[in-house]
Scaffold this motif. Sequence first.
Motif, PDB file in Angstrom:
ATOM      1  N   ASP A 127     -13.555   5.719   1.460  1.00 55.25           N
ATOM      2  CA  ASP A 127     -11.997   5.602   1.446  1.00 55.25           C
ATOM      3  C   ASP A 127     -11.587   5.643  -0.063  1.00 55.25           C
ATOM      4  O   ASP A 127     -10.342   5.269  -0.360  1.00 55.25           O
ATOM      5  N   SER A 128     -12.518   5.750  -1.047  1.00 52.69           N
ATOM      6  CA  SER A 128     -11.914   5.911  -2.409  1.00 52.69           C
ATOM      7  C   SER A 128     -10.818   7.332  -2.784  1.00 52.69           C
ATOM      8  O   SER A 128      -9.845   6.937  -3.356  1.00 52.69           O
ATOM      9  N   VAL A 129     -11.088   8.095  -2.034  1.00 53.48           N
ATOM     10  CA  VAL A 129     -10.030   9.432  -2.196  1.00 53.48           C
ATOM     11  C   VAL A 129      -8.758   8.894  -1.622  1.00 53.48           C
ATOM     12  O   VAL A 129      -7.762   9.356  -2.060  1.00 53.48           O
ATOM     13  N   HIS A 130      -8.750   8.412  -0.298  1.00 50.75           N
ATOM     14  CA  HIS A 130      -7.473   8.188   0.232  1.00 50.75           C
ATOM     15  C   HIS A 130      -6.593   7.084  -0.511  1.00 50.75           C
ATOM     16  O   HIS A 130      -5.754   7.114  -0.681  1.00 50.75           O
ATOM     17  N   SER A 131      -7.538   6.072  -0.883  1.00 50.84           N
ATOM     18  CA  SER A 131      -6.928   5.144  -1.850  1.00 50.84           C
ATOM     19  C   SER A 131      -6.228   5.684  -3.040  1.00 50.84           C
ATOM     20  O   SER A 131      -5.326   5.273  -3.474  1.00 50.84           O
ATOM     21  N   MET A 132      -6.985   6.495  -3.727  1.00 47.37           N
ATOM     22  CA  MET A 132      -6.587   7.026  -4.756  1.00 47.37           C
ATOM     23  C   MET A 132      -5.367   8.062  -4.726  1.00 47.37           C
ATOM     24  O   MET A 132      -4.163   8.214  -5.543  1.00 47.37           O
ATOM     25  N   ARG A 133      -5.340   8.584  -3.676  1.00 56.30           N
ATOM     26  CA  ARG A 133      -4.306   9.493  -3.214  1.00 56.30           C
ATOM     27  C   ARG A 133      -3.002   8.887  -2.903  1.00 56.30           C
ATOM     28  O   ARG A 133      -1.799   9.159  -3.386  1.00 56.30           O
ATOM     29  N   VAL A 134      -3.098   7.488  -2.115  1.00 61.14           N
ATOM     30  CA  VAL A 134      -1.832   6.579  -2.029  1.00 61.14           C
ATOM     31  C   VAL A 134      -1.568   6.184  -3.197  1.00 61.14           C
ATOM     32  O   VAL A 134      -0.109   6.105  -3.217  1.00 61.14           O
ATOM     33  N   ALA A 135      -2.188   5.642  -4.051  1.00 55.48           N
ATOM     34  CA  ALA A 135      -1.669   5.196  -5.502  1.00 55.48           C
ATOM     35  C   ALA A 135      -0.951   6.303  -6.022  1.00 55.48           C
ATOM     36  O   ALA A 135       0.338   5.946  -6.595  1.00 55.48           O
ATOM     37  N   THR A 136      -1.418   7.469  -6.021  1.00 57.09           N
ATOM     38  CA  THR A 136      -0.683   8.791  -6.805  1.00 57.09           C
ATOM     39  C   THR A 136       0.641   9.094  -5.872  1.00 57.09           C
ATOM     40  O   THR A 136       1.696   9.060  -6.649  1.00 57.09           O
ATOM     41  N   ARG A 137       0.632   8.976  -4.646  1.00 57.41           N
ATOM     42  CA  ARG A 137       1.976   9.013  -3.943  1.00 57.41           C
ATOM     43  C   ARG A 137       2.891   7.777  -4.036  1.00 57.41           C
ATOM     44  O   ARG A 137       4.169   8.071  -4.348  1.00 57.41           O
ATOM     45  N   ARG A 138       2.196   6.598  -4.322  1.00 56.82           N
ATOM     46  CA  ARG A 138       3.411   5.531  -4.578  1.00 56.82           C
ATOM     47  C   ARG A 138       3.895   5.658  -5.899  1.00 56.82           C
ATOM     48  O   ARG A 138       5.088   5.506  -6.155  1.00 56.82           O
ATOM     49  N   LEU A 139       3.146   6.162  -6.934  1.00 64.66           N
ATOM     50  CA  LEU A 139       3.759   6.338  -8.137  1.00 64.66           C
ATOM     51  C   LEU A 139       4.915   7.459  -8.082  1.00 64.66           C
ATOM     52  O   LEU A 139       5.892   7.205  -8.812  1.00 64.66           O
ATOM     53  N   ARG A 140       4.647   8.509  -7.531  1.00 63.99           N
ATOM     54  CA  ARG A 140       5.520   9.598  -7.370  1.00 63.99           C
ATOM     55  C   ARG A 140       6.875   9.019  -6.694  1.00 63.99           C
ATOM     56  O   ARG A 140       7.925   9.406  -7.189  1.00 63.99           O
ATOM     57  N   SER A 141       6.546   8.431  -5.600  1.00 58.37           N
ATOM     58  CA  SER A 141       7.770   7.884  -4.881  1.00 58.37           C
ATOM     59  C   SER A 141       8.537   6.845  -5.805  1.00 58.37           C
ATOM     60  O   SER A 141       9.930   6.860  -5.534  1.00 58.37           O
ATOM     61  N   THR A 142       7.954   6.124  -6.396  1.00 58.69           N
ATOM     62  CA  THR A 142       8.837   5.236  -7.379  1.00 58.69           C
ATOM     63  C   THR A 142       9.566   5.882  -8.343  1.00 58.69           C
ATOM     64  O   THR A 142      10.796   5.444  -8.441  1.00 58.69           O
ATOM     65  N   PHE A 143       9.202   6.989  -8.744  1.00 61.03           N
ATOM     66  CA  PHE A 143       9.957   7.871  -9.614  1.00 61.03           C
ATOM     67  C   PHE A 143      11.270   8.273  -9.007  1.00 61.03           C
ATOM     68  O   PHE A 143      12.270   8.275  -9.374  1.00 61.03           O
TER      69      PHE A 143
END
Length: 501
Positions: A242-258
């Motif tokens: 699940d590490s790849v999924h979790s890292m992808r989610v964090a990346t998307r969260r950051l981009r969405s925040t911007f």
Amino acid sequence: MADSKREIERKYESADSGLPDLTGVAGVAAVVDKGVAHLDATYHDTGDERLAASSVTLRRRTGGSDAGWHLKFPIAPHVRDEIHAPLSDTLPDDLAALVRSRVRDSELLPMVRLRSDRDVRHLLDADGRLLAEVSVDTVHAERLTGRGGQAQWTEVEVELADGGDPALLDKVEKRLRKAGVRPSASSSKLARALEETAPKKRRASAPAREPVTAGDHVLAYVRTQRDAIVELDPAVRRDVEDSVHSMRVATRRLRSTFKSFGKILDRTVTDPIGEELKWLAGELGLDRDREVLTDRLTAAVDEAPDGLVRGPLAERLRSWSSAEHSGARGRLLGVLDSRRYLTLLDTVDALIADPPLLKAAGKEPHQPIAKAVRKDFRKVSALIGQAADLEPGTDRDVALHEARKKAKRTRYAAEAAEPVLGKPARTMVKSMKALQNLLGEHQDSVMARQALRELSAVAHAAGESAFTYGVLHEREEQRAVRVEAELPGFWDGIKDGAAGL
């Protein structure tokens, strides 16, 4: 080659009286003296102690039964994952890769030397099986940089045996406390050494202040996602579940925040970073999408009646999955070692250190943050309406996929807003997650049908029956039809619940 293990241990301040009799602990039948080991460990870190700041330890140790390089990552209180590599003069490449997201281009320096006399005892059960190892460590610490000093102390360490019951540690601790032994105030020997050998004039960093303005709250969420990406990097390299999924989610969260808070953080600065985050999420998604499709198709084959399964579907799925995984994993490791990725991490750090704040960032947070969440929600609503006006087919599939992506963005904006908006934001998070899951079922069906068509063609070319692929394709199509039928009523309920935002 590095090996890893889960380390579960507790540390205690030791009195001169030594250890109490631990044969009184329930389940412990014998305490065996294993003698004294002499350990000599040098801990490495960057000059600004980035590893220590994350409670990560990297050491080269001689003496004892496990001499070599040890890298430890915190998992939970008293729990760490330890990666061990054989003794060598220089840091092994595979361990260097695991700290790269934190170290980047900085040099790893010898920071602290710890020499310990370890008096070891094994706690055994009635069958002679090892339950835990207890040691009394007399430690001498020496700082190797700057004008740091030296320190000395004695501590007790209790480490659970592999596969042992963590409840034993509670029982041992109860016995130790009765004898006057208390838990250590430091999380590790290194943490204590760094504190006690630090130059006297060095001041501790000021604690972070609580968020006050709209900008404070958005940046707090940005920092959380940045930290998640950095911390998940080693797990992705180790292929932790699940590490790849979790890292992808964090990346998307950051981009969405911007994107969501463009009135708070200047998008002329954040948009280029967002494009790099999109690239990273895409690279992470290659392996994640394979995992999702493989699980879905495997379950579909397992659930199909025997009479409808013709040909070696399970074997072909395994072969397809293995080939996809191998290629995607090799590519992803290359991405994590790339200059582009490390530059992205540096750029995000620079943004956090010197944020491009706009006028709204200095305002009281409720109004600008709520406005941003409402704006994202309206975009989701427009896309749902657009999809409803389209005939079933590719155009509707695309519209629903876009609605799903905007639902994710709204969910992440609401997550960032929770400390400010409270219950209405939490309600929005739940609603958008539910919508995301529903539309995700639809998109997974679209992707599964595409994969089935590709697999069917390969099977046909190999002279195998393509019948079952057609059956599964039809079932996936019906799943999508059911989602589309459920969506209008589902969306009406979400709109009613969003009225309080």
